[in-house]
Design an enzyme around this catalytic site. Structure first.
Site, PDB file in Angstrom:
ATOM      1  NE  ARG A  61      -7.665  -5.621 -20.689  1.00  0.00           N
ATOM      2  CZ  ARG A  61      -8.705  -6.298 -21.151  1.00  0.00           C
ATOM      3  NH1 ARG A  61      -8.962  -7.502 -20.727  1.00  0.00           N
ATOM      4  NH2 ARG A  61      -9.529  -5.760 -22.023  1.00  0.00           N
ATOM      5  CD  GLU A  76       0.280  -5.984  10.779  1.00  0.00           C
ATOM      6  OE1 GLU A  76       0.182  -4.782  10.477  1.00  0.00           O
ATOM      7  OE2 GLU A  76      -0.692  -6.752  10.857  1.00  0.00           O
ATOM      8  CG  ASP A 129      -9.021  -2.568 -22.376  1.00  0.00           C
ATOM      9  OD1 ASP A 129     -10.089  -3.072 -22.744  1.00  0.00           O
ATOM     10  OD2 ASP A 129      -8.042  -3.238 -21.989  1.00  0.00           O
ATOM     11  N   PRO A 160       0.823  -1.221   0.000  1.00  0.00           N
ATOM     12  CG  PRO A 160      -0.702  -1.521   1.741  1.00  0.00           C
ATOM     13  CD  PRO A 160       0.592  -2.040   1.203  1.00  0.00           C
TER      14      PRO A 160
HETATM   15  N1  ADE Z   1      -0.814  -5.345  -0.072  1.00  0.00           N
HETATM   16  C1  ADE Z   1      -1.822  -5.072   0.769  1.00  0.00           C
HETATM   17  N2  ADE Z   1      -2.590  -4.113   0.312  1.00  0.00           N
HETATM   18  C2  ADE Z   1      -2.090  -3.735  -0.897  1.00  0.00           C
HETATM   19  C3  ADE Z   1      -2.452  -2.775  -1.880  1.00  0.00           C
HETATM   20  N3  ADE Z   1      -3.504  -1.978  -1.724  1.00  0.00           N
HETATM   21  N4  ADE Z   1      -1.700  -2.687  -2.981  1.00  0.00           N
HETATM   22  C4  ADE Z   1      -0.614  -3.472  -3.134  1.00  0.00           C
HETATM   23  N5  ADE Z   1      -0.231  -4.382  -2.253  1.00  0.00           N
HETATM   24  C5  ADE Z   1      -0.948  -4.528  -1.131  1.00  0.00           C
END
Ligand code: ADE
Length: 265
Positions: free
Chosen positions: A160, A122, A175, A95
């Site tokens: 793709r 985590e 797309d 994230p």
């Molecule tokens: N691992 C956990 N959440 C994630 C996300 N939103 N994007 C990429 N990897 C992740």
């Protein structure tokens, strides 16, 4: 030469979801890309095959150990080189990474291979990221339970776009996002569904009118739903035709809104 993906994951079977189904399954069978998985558990040296431990500093959850991951990444990189990959990157799905969008999909498609690290728990020991990871990639502003789904999202979006993967060469170009706009609406049979009729222009057989209508719908939908995307598209430069189509759409939309408001009074 086929694009090579090497994925580091504690759950290799999850990748059957893309390698054994649909467009991405067929593309793998036809060798448009290769996908190989590496389980960090196979690179542990103790009897428990431990891949995680408690975080220094305390707090909830566990952290993935650097050493089994580093060994898996090294094996993956060797396989990439042995497969003839000349330009490769190691990506950690997280994230904290750069948000995945069509630009990034195209950028990564210029390489010939990727090593993808799918974490669990985590996260992974930061020293592994510093030592081995070229780029962190996020698939959206929410947290998933692991990097497997994000890795599959990235692989699918890249596959793709590979020339020849979609039967009709125009499919990938049509797309959403490829031209910086959202997609236009689609219809199939029957002509009338629950009293709702397919737009007349789509049954006209006139490709010029159909393409104009589709472009107008794409512009109009982007204006309504993603003004941020439209602003970028305008900055990149719109043709006179595109401007005209969008203005027409806005006018018709506003006239329709007024009509509906009058109906309420
Ligand atoms: N691992 C956990 N959440 C994630 C996300 N939103 N994007 C990429 N990897 C992740």
């Amino acid at each position: 030469m086929a694009f090579e993906f090497d994925v580091i994951t504690l759950f290799p079977d999850m990748f059957d979801a893309i390698t054994k189904h649909g467009v991405t399954g067929r593309a793998k069978e036809n060798e448009f890309y290769g996908l190989y998985t590496w389980n960090p558990r196979d690179f542990t040296e103790n009897v428990y095959r431990t891949v995680d431990d408690r975080p220094y500093g305390g707090g909830p959850g566990m952290v993935m150990l650097a050493d089994p991951l580093e060994k898996a990444v090294t094996a993956a990189k060797l396989r990439q080189t042995a497969s003839g990959v000349s330009e490769m990157k190691v990506i950690y799905l997280s994230p904290q990474g750069r948000l995945l969008d069509h630009e990034l999909v195209k950028e990564l498609g210029q390489l010939s291979g990727l090593v993808l690290i799918s974490g669990r728990y985590e996260g992974v020991d930061d020293r592994l990221i510093k030592r081995q990871v070229d780029e962190e990639v996020s698939i959206g502003e929410y947290v998933l339970s692991g990097g497997e789904l994000p890795a599959m999202v990235l692989i699918d979006s890249m596959v793709r776009q590979m020339p020849g993967v979609l039967g009709d060469p125009e499919s990938a170009n049509q797309d959403s996002f490829v031209n910086g706009l959202l997609d236009f609406p689609h219809y199939t049979r029957p002509k009338v569904y629950q009293g709702d009729i397919v737009p007349e222009v789509l049954m006209s057989g006139d490709p010029v009118r159909i393409n104009r209508w589709r472009l107008q719908q794409a512009l109009g939908r982007t204006w309504l739903r993603r003004p941020d995307l439209l602003a970028l598209r305008i900055k990149r430069g719109m043709t006179a035709e595109e401007n005209k189509l969008l203005e027409e759409f806005k006018k018709a939309y506003k006239a329709n809104q007024n009509k509906m408001n009058q109906g309420k009074e």
